[in-house]
Scaffold this motif. Structure first.
Motif, mmCIF file in Angstrom:
data_model
loop_
_atom_site.group_PDB
_atom_site.id
_atom_site.type_symbol
_atom_site.label_atom_id
_atom_site.label_comp_id
_atom_site.label_asym_id
_atom_site.label_seq_id
_atom_site.Cartn_x
_atom_site.Cartn_y
_atom_site.Cartn_z
ATOM 1 N N ARG A 71 0.936 -1.165 0.004
ATOM 2 C CA ARG A 71 -0.047 -0.041 0.088
ATOM 3 C C ARG A 71 0.781 1.278 0.098
ATOM 4 O O ARG A 71 1.846 1.498 0.860
ATOM 5 N N THR A 72 0.637 2.139 -1.033
ATOM 6 C CA THR A 72 1.482 3.279 -1.251
ATOM 7 C C THR A 72 0.611 4.262 -1.686
ATOM 8 O O THR A 72 -0.390 4.154 -2.392
ATOM 9 N N PHE A 73 1.123 5.718 -1.676
ATOM 10 C CA PHE A 73 0.361 6.661 -2.131
ATOM 11 C C PHE A 73 0.391 6.508 -3.720
ATOM 12 O O PHE A 73 1.331 6.099 -4.166
ATOM 13 N N ALA A 74 -0.749 7.059 -4.331
ATOM 14 C CA ALA A 74 -0.588 7.212 -5.737
ATOM 15 C C ALA A 74 0.451 7.929 -6.124
ATOM 16 O O ALA A 74 1.066 8.834 -5.636
ATOM 17 N N GLY A 75 0.812 7.947 -7.674
ATOM 18 C CA GLY A 75 1.817 8.377 -8.321
ATOM 19 C C GLY A 75 2.954 7.805 -8.980
ATOM 20 O O GLY A 75 3.816 8.325 -9.837
ATOM 21 N N LYS A 76 2.975 6.597 -8.755
ATOM 22 C CA LYS A 76 3.983 5.504 -9.481
ATOM 23 C C LYS A 76 3.297 5.225 -10.871
ATOM 24 O O LYS A 76 2.067 4.869 -10.962
ATOM 25 N N SER A 77 4.126 5.170 -11.836
ATOM 26 C CA SER A 77 3.530 4.793 -13.222
ATOM 27 C C SER A 77 3.083 3.305 -13.065
ATOM 28 O O SER A 77 3.529 2.293 -12.249
ATOM 29 N N VAL A 78 2.309 2.834 -14.299
ATOM 30 C CA VAL A 78 1.888 1.538 -14.356
ATOM 31 C C VAL A 78 3.235 0.574 -14.327
ATOM 32 O O VAL A 78 3.332 -0.460 -13.583
ATOM 33 N N GLU A 79 4.218 1.009 -15.203
ATOM 34 C CA GLU A 79 5.683 0.162 -15.343
ATOM 35 C C GLU A 79 6.130 0.103 -13.787
ATOM 36 O O GLU A 79 6.701 -0.834 -13.843
ATOM 37 N N ALA A 80 6.318 1.275 -13.156
ATOM 38 C CA ALA A 80 7.075 1.295 -11.859
ATOM 39 C C ALA A 80 6.069 0.169 -11.087
ATOM 40 O O ALA A 80 7.044 -0.542 -9.938
ATOM 41 N N ARG A 81 4.897 0.283 -10.784
ATOM 42 C CA ARG A 81 4.060 -0.531 -10.096
ATOM 43 C C ARG A 81 4.416 -2.093 -10.473
ATOM 44 O O ARG A 81 4.471 -2.986 -9.536
ATOM 45 N N ALA A 82 4.432 -2.387 -11.844
ATOM 46 C CA ALA A 82 4.588 -3.558 -12.186
ATOM 47 C C ALA A 82 5.960 -4.076 -11.861
ATOM 48 O O ALA A 82 6.319 -5.526 -11.076
ATOM 49 N N ALA A 83 7.086 -3.165 -11.693
ATOM 50 C CA ALA A 83 8.416 -3.577 -11.302
ATOM 51 C C ALA A 83 8.493 -3.996 -9.821
ATOM 52 O O ALA A 83 9.308 -4.871 -9.365
ATOM 53 N N ILE A 84 7.725 -3.136 -9.238
ATOM 54 C CA ILE A 84 7.582 -3.395 -7.536
ATOM 55 C C ILE A 84 7.041 -4.789 -7.368
ATOM 56 O O ILE A 84 7.641 -5.508 -6.514
ATOM 57 N N SER A 85 5.807 -5.011 -8.033
ATOM 58 C CA SER A 85 5.172 -6.386 -7.663
ATOM 59 C C SER A 85 6.046 -7.571 -8.196
ATOM 60 O O SER A 85 6.289 -8.308 -7.522
ATOM 61 N N GLU A 86 6.961 -7.437 -9.447
ATOM 62 C CA GLU A 86 7.612 -8.522 -9.879
ATOM 63 C C GLU A 86 8.977 -8.842 -8.778
ATOM 64 O O GLU A 86 9.370 -9.809 -8.366
ATOM 65 N N ALA A 87 9.327 -7.790 -8.369
ATOM 66 C CA ALA A 87 10.751 -7.614 -7.455
ATOM 67 C C ALA A 87 10.277 -8.252 -6.122
ATOM 68 O O ALA A 87 10.752 -9.165 -5.560
ATOM 69 N N ALA A 88 8.998 -8.004 -5.598
ATOM 70 C CA ALA A 88 8.262 -8.622 -4.417
ATOM 71 C C ALA A 88 8.186 -10.064 -4.528
ATOM 72 O O ALA A 88 8.325 -10.900 -3.663
ATOM 73 N N LEU A 89 7.377 -10.180 -5.602
ATOM 74 C CA LEU A 89 7.282 -11.626 -6.003
ATOM 75 C C LEU A 89 8.448 -12.545 -6.056
ATOM 76 O O LEU A 89 8.489 -13.675 -5.410
ATOM 77 N N ALA A 90 9.573 -12.141 -6.516
ATOM 78 C CA ALA A 90 10.765 -12.959 -6.483
ATOM 79 C C ALA A 90 11.289 -13.066 -5.241
ATOM 80 O O ALA A 90 11.705 -14.309 -4.909
ATOM 81 N N VAL A 91 11.142 -12.150 -4.119
ATOM 82 C CA VAL A 91 11.510 -12.349 -2.919
ATOM 83 C C VAL A 91 10.741 -13.435 -2.381
ATOM 84 O O VAL A 91 11.441 -14.388 -1.403
#
Length: 136
Positions: A71-91
């Motif tokens: 959960r984070t404040f709005a403002g990140k691009s779709v690509e940035a949110r996807a990169a965040i999700s993929e990085a967390a999924l790998a962990v």
């Protein structure tokens, strides 16, 4: 203001096979997401919630789940949110290998954008600081 305030809520079914060490999982997630998402380490607020009452599908065979809500404040691009999700999924895949191997497991990550206008909080010292300003 930039996107910040990352709250991590990790929920997992009570039948996961791996021992869950929240400090280890969140330590790795915080470092990974700070790099992938541009978050500051001191802004993370994380909690792990084991779920002992759940039903997956029709319950006819053993299934498990691990879900992380970022959960984070709005403002990140779709690509940035996807990169965040993929990085967390790998962990998460690193921390739940036995569960992935021994059960029908779904590991999922979602980024939820908080509405800044409806978000309220107070911090330690806020009331003291407010009182000090009124007396000045």
């Amino acid at each position: 203001m930039g996107a910040t305030c990352p709250h991590l809520v990790l929920e997992y079914s009570g039948n996961v096979r791996d021992s869950v060490d929240p400090a280890a999982v969140f330590g790795k997630l915080h470092n990974t997401l700070a790099e992938a998402g541009g978050f500051r380490l001191q802004d993370f607020k994380s909690r792990a919630v084991p779920m002992d009452r759940y039903l997956i599908g029709d319950g006819s065979y053993e299934q498990s789940f691990v879900n992380l809500d970022i959960r984070t404040f709005a403002g990140k691009s779709v690509e940035a949110r996807a990169a965040i999700s993929e990085a967390a999924l790998a962990v998460l895949a690193e921390f739940f290998p036995a569960t992935l191997r021994e059960t029908a497991c779904d590991i999922s990550v979602q980024v939820t954008e908080l509405d800044r206008a409806s978000f309220a909080r107070t911090r330690s010292g806020d009331q003291t600081n407010s009182q000090e300003r009124k007396q000045s």
